[in-house]
Design a protein around this motif. Structure first.
Motif, mmCIF file in Angstrom:
data_model
loop_
_atom_site.group_PDB
_atom_site.id
_atom_site.type_symbol
_atom_site.label_atom_id
_atom_site.label_comp_id
_atom_site.label_asym_id
_atom_site.label_seq_id
_atom_site.Cartn_x
_atom_site.Cartn_y
_atom_site.Cartn_z
ATOM 1 N N GLN A 188 -10.119 7.044 10.802
ATOM 2 C CA GLN A 188 -9.344 6.596 9.652
ATOM 3 C C GLN A 188 -9.933 7.132 8.340
ATOM 4 O OE1 GLN A 188 -6.437 4.961 9.180
ATOM 5 N NE2 GLN A 188 -6.123 5.175 11.378
ATOM 6 N N LEU A 232 2.251 9.443 -5.683
ATOM 7 C CA LEU A 232 2.150 9.222 -4.243
ATOM 8 C C LEU A 232 1.228 10.213 -3.543
ATOM 9 C CD1 LEU A 232 5.978 8.722 -3.562
ATOM 10 C CD2 LEU A 232 4.277 6.958 -4.043
ATOM 11 N N GLU A 293 11.555 5.295 -3.039
ATOM 12 C CA GLU A 293 11.515 4.488 -1.823
ATOM 13 C C GLU A 293 11.598 5.349 -0.567
ATOM 14 O OE1 GLU A 293 13.289 3.828 -4.526
ATOM 15 O OE2 GLU A 293 12.056 2.098 -5.155
ATOM 16 N N LYS A 296 8.088 6.719 -0.100
ATOM 17 C CA LYS A 296 7.151 5.651 0.277
ATOM 18 C C LYS A 296 7.336 5.251 1.738
ATOM 19 C CE LYS A 296 6.105 3.319 -4.103
ATOM 20 N NZ LYS A 296 6.223 2.041 -4.853
ATOM 21 N N PHE A 297 8.582 5.139 2.166
ATOM 22 C CA PHE A 297 8.885 4.772 3.549
ATOM 23 C C PHE A 297 8.257 5.773 4.516
ATOM 24 C CE2 PHE A 297 11.473 4.421 7.361
ATOM 25 C CZ PHE A 297 11.685 3.059 7.493
ATOM 26 N N ILE A 299 5.683 7.899 3.860
ATOM 27 C CA ILE A 299 4.222 7.907 3.740
ATOM 28 C C ILE A 299 3.614 6.686 4.427
ATOM 29 C CG2 ILE A 299 2.310 7.745 2.091
ATOM 30 C CD1 ILE A 299 4.088 9.359 0.130
ATOM 31 N N GLU A 300 4.221 5.533 4.250
ATOM 32 C CA GLU A 300 3.675 4.306 4.843
ATOM 33 C C GLU A 300 3.726 4.329 6.363
ATOM 34 O OE1 GLU A 300 6.073 1.350 2.994
ATOM 35 O OE2 GLU A 300 4.987 1.432 1.077
ATOM 36 N N ARG A 301 4.631 5.104 6.925
ATOM 37 C CA ARG A 301 4.773 5.181 8.386
ATOM 38 C C ARG A 301 4.240 6.494 8.937
ATOM 39 N NH1 ARG A 301 7.974 2.058 5.934
ATOM 40 N NH2 ARG A 301 8.820 0.151 6.863
ATOM 41 N N ARG A 302 3.496 7.195 8.146
ATOM 42 C CA ARG A 302 2.877 8.462 8.551
ATOM 43 C C ARG A 302 1.995 8.254 9.780
ATOM 44 N NH1 ARG A 302 -1.847 11.148 4.847
ATOM 45 N NH2 ARG A 302 -2.537 12.805 6.297
ATOM 46 N N LYS A 303 2.101 9.157 10.741
ATOM 47 C CA LYS A 303 1.313 9.093 11.974
ATOM 48 C C LYS A 303 0.439 10.334 12.064
ATOM 49 C CE LYS A 303 1.858 8.363 16.972
ATOM 50 N NZ LYS A 303 2.845 8.221 18.077
ATOM 51 N N THR A 309 5.290 13.975 10.451
ATOM 52 C CA THR A 309 6.145 12.785 10.363
ATOM 53 C C THR A 309 7.394 13.194 9.598
ATOM 54 O OG1 THR A 309 4.222 11.300 10.353
ATOM 55 C CG2 THR A 309 6.317 10.410 9.559
#
Length: 390
Positions: A188, A232, A293, A296-297, A299-303, A309
Motif C-alpha cells: 500500500q 486529484l 465526481e 473521483k468515482f 480514483i476511489e475504486r482504483r485497483k 481501471t
C-alpha cells in the motif's frame, strides 16, 4: 576525434524495478522448507487482493534431463493445464527476461538461499547462523527481522553489519498477522502516485478544427479538464504533438509525444517514458460533460493489482481507454502489443486484467467528434444551466 558529447545510449528514465519487480523480498537465514512455508503463508493471505509471485531454485538433483519436448530440442513448451498454464523453457533467463515475466506482480517473495532481491527479510534461526553470516554482503536493504522458535535475540554479526538494525521491525516467526500486515502495508505504501494526462494531440479531422480549443465553460476544453484534475492528481500534463507545443498556455505543463504517429497510444507511452513509476489518469479532451465526481468515482475504486481501471463505454460495452487509470505495470504490456503491430489502447484493455467500472453518469462519457455532436452537447449544457437556475 570523438565528441565528448556523444552518448552511446538514450537518456531514458528506468523504472524502479529490482531483479524481478518493484516490490520484492529475499527471505534468508532459515532452511528452505521454512522459507517456503513463510512464502505460502503470505501469498495465501494476500493473493485475493494482489498479484503475488515466488522465485526459487530446484533442489531436485535427479532431474538431469529436460522435461517433455525440451529433451528433443524444443526451446519452449506450452501446456494448458486447465487450472493453470505451464511454460517450460530451454533458454537461460536473464535479468531482463525475468523482469518481463514478473512485470505484473505486486509482490515477489524469493528464496534468499538461492536468489537475491533488492530488499530482504532475515530469519534468525539458531542452526543457520553460519550460513547467514556468509550472506552478509546480500543484506543491503533489510526491512524485517523474524525470530524463529528458539531465537532470543538478533545475532551480533547482524547488529554489527547493519548500522540501523534497531529501526527495523522485529517479530517472531509465528506471529502470522504481524508478518502479513507488514507486507500488505509495504504494498500500500508503494502505491504508484497518480498523474493526469489530458490528450490534446489529435488532429480533429472530423470536427474540422482543434477539439481541445473549444470553449465550453469559459476556457478551452483542454484547460478545463486539466483544472478539474489538478486537485486529484500529483501532476497534470497536456499531451500534444511537437508542432502544437507553442500553442499551449505556458501555465499548463506540456508532455510532448515522443512515440509519434500512434495517436492516444503514443501519448500514453510517452507519459510512461517520462515517468515510468507513476500511474496515469488519461483523459481525452473531447468529453465536455465530464465532472469532478466522474473522476473521483474512478480514483476511489482504483485497483492497483490490475493493469488499469476503466469505465465501460456506454456505446459498445467495451472498456473506454480514454478515461482510464493506467498503472505502471501496463507500460511493458503496451510496448508488447506495439511490438506485435497493435496500437489500439482498447485492444490492450480487452485482452488483459483490467478493473472495469460502470460510470455513475454515463452521459459524462459523451464524445464530441463532429459539429453535430457539438451542437447536441451545447443543448444539453444549456438545459442543465437552465434547470439549475430555475
Amino acid at each position: 576525434m570523438t565528441s565528448k558529447e556523444h552518448k552511446k545510449h538514450a537518456d531514458l528514465v528506468r523504472p524502479a524495478i529490482g531483479n524481478y519487480a518493484r516490490n520484492e523480498w529475499a527471505i534468508v537465514g532459515a532452511p528452505c522448507v521454512v522459507i517456503k512455508a513463510l512464502a505460502d503463508l503470505v501469498i495465501g493471505a494476500l493473493s485475493s487482493k494482489y498479484k503475488c509471485a515466488y522465485a526459487d531454485t530446484s533442489h531436485n538433483d535427479e532431474m538431469t534431463l529436460a522435461p517433455g519436448r525440451l529433451a528433443n530440442g524444443a526451446m519452449l513448451e506450452y501446456t494448458d493445464q486447465i487450472n493453470y498454464q505451464q511454460f517450460n523453457y530451454n533458454t537461460t533467463s536473464t535479468p531482463f527476461s525475468l523482469r518481463q515475466q514478473f512485470s505484473e506482480a505486486d509482490l515477489v517473495l524469493v528464496n534468499g538461499n538461492h536468489q537475491q532481491a533488492k530488499s530482504q527479510v532475515v530469519i534468525v534461526y539458531h542452526t543457520k547462523a553460519a550460513s547467514l553470516q556468509k550472506r552478509l554482503a546480500q543484506l543491503i536493504n533489510v526491512e524485517l527481522i523474524l525470530l524463529a522458535e528458539n531465537a532470543i535475540d538478533v545475532f551480533d554479526f547482524i547488529k554489527e553489519s547493519i548500522p540501523n538494525w534497531q529501526n527495523i521491525p522485529i517479530c517472531r516467526l509465528d506471529e502470522s498477522d504481524k508478518i502479513i500486515a507488514f507486507f500488505e502495508n509495504k504494498i500500500q505504501y508503494s502505491k504508484p502516485s497518480l498523474n493526469g494526462l489530458v490528450l490534446a494531440g489529435g488532429k480533429s479531422v472530423r470536427m474540422g478544427y482543434d477539439k481541445g480549443a473549444v470553449c465550453w465553460f469559459g476556457k478551452e476544453q483542454r484547460y478545463h479538464v486539466a483544472d478539474i484534475l489538478k486537485p486529484l492528481c500529483k501532476e497534470v500534463f497536456i499531451s500534444c504533438r511537437a508542432d502544437q507545443k507553442q500553442q499551449i498556455n505556458p501555465a499548463y505543463p506540456v508532455l510532448e509525444d515522443t512515440f509519434t504517429g500512434l495517436g492516444p497510444y503514443g501519448a500514453i507511452l510517452s507519459a510512461f517514458r517520462e515517468q515510468p513509476d507513476s500511474a496515469w489518469l488519461v483523459v481525452a479532451c473531447d468529453m465536455p460533460l465530464l465532472e469532478t465526481e466522474t473522476f473521483k468515482f474512478l480514483i476511489e475504486r482504483r485497483k492497483i493489482s490490475a493493469i488499469a481501471t476503466a469505465y465501460n463505454s456506454p456505446d459498445n460495452e467495451f472498456p473506454e481507454p480514454l478515461i482510464t487509470i493506467w498503472e505502471p505495470k501496463s507500460y511493458p504490456v503496451l510496448l508488447s502489443f506495439l511490438s506485435q503491430g497493435y496500437s489500439c489502447p482498447r485492444k490492450v484493455l480487452i485482452n488483459n486484467d483490467v478493473h472495469v467500472l460502470q460510470a455513475p453518469n454515463v452521459d459524462a462519457l459523451t464524445n464530441v467528434n463532429t459539429p453535430d455532436d457539438l451542437e447536441k452537447v451545447k443543448r444539453t449544457i444549456h438545459q442543465k444551466i437552465a434547470s439549475a437556475d430555475a
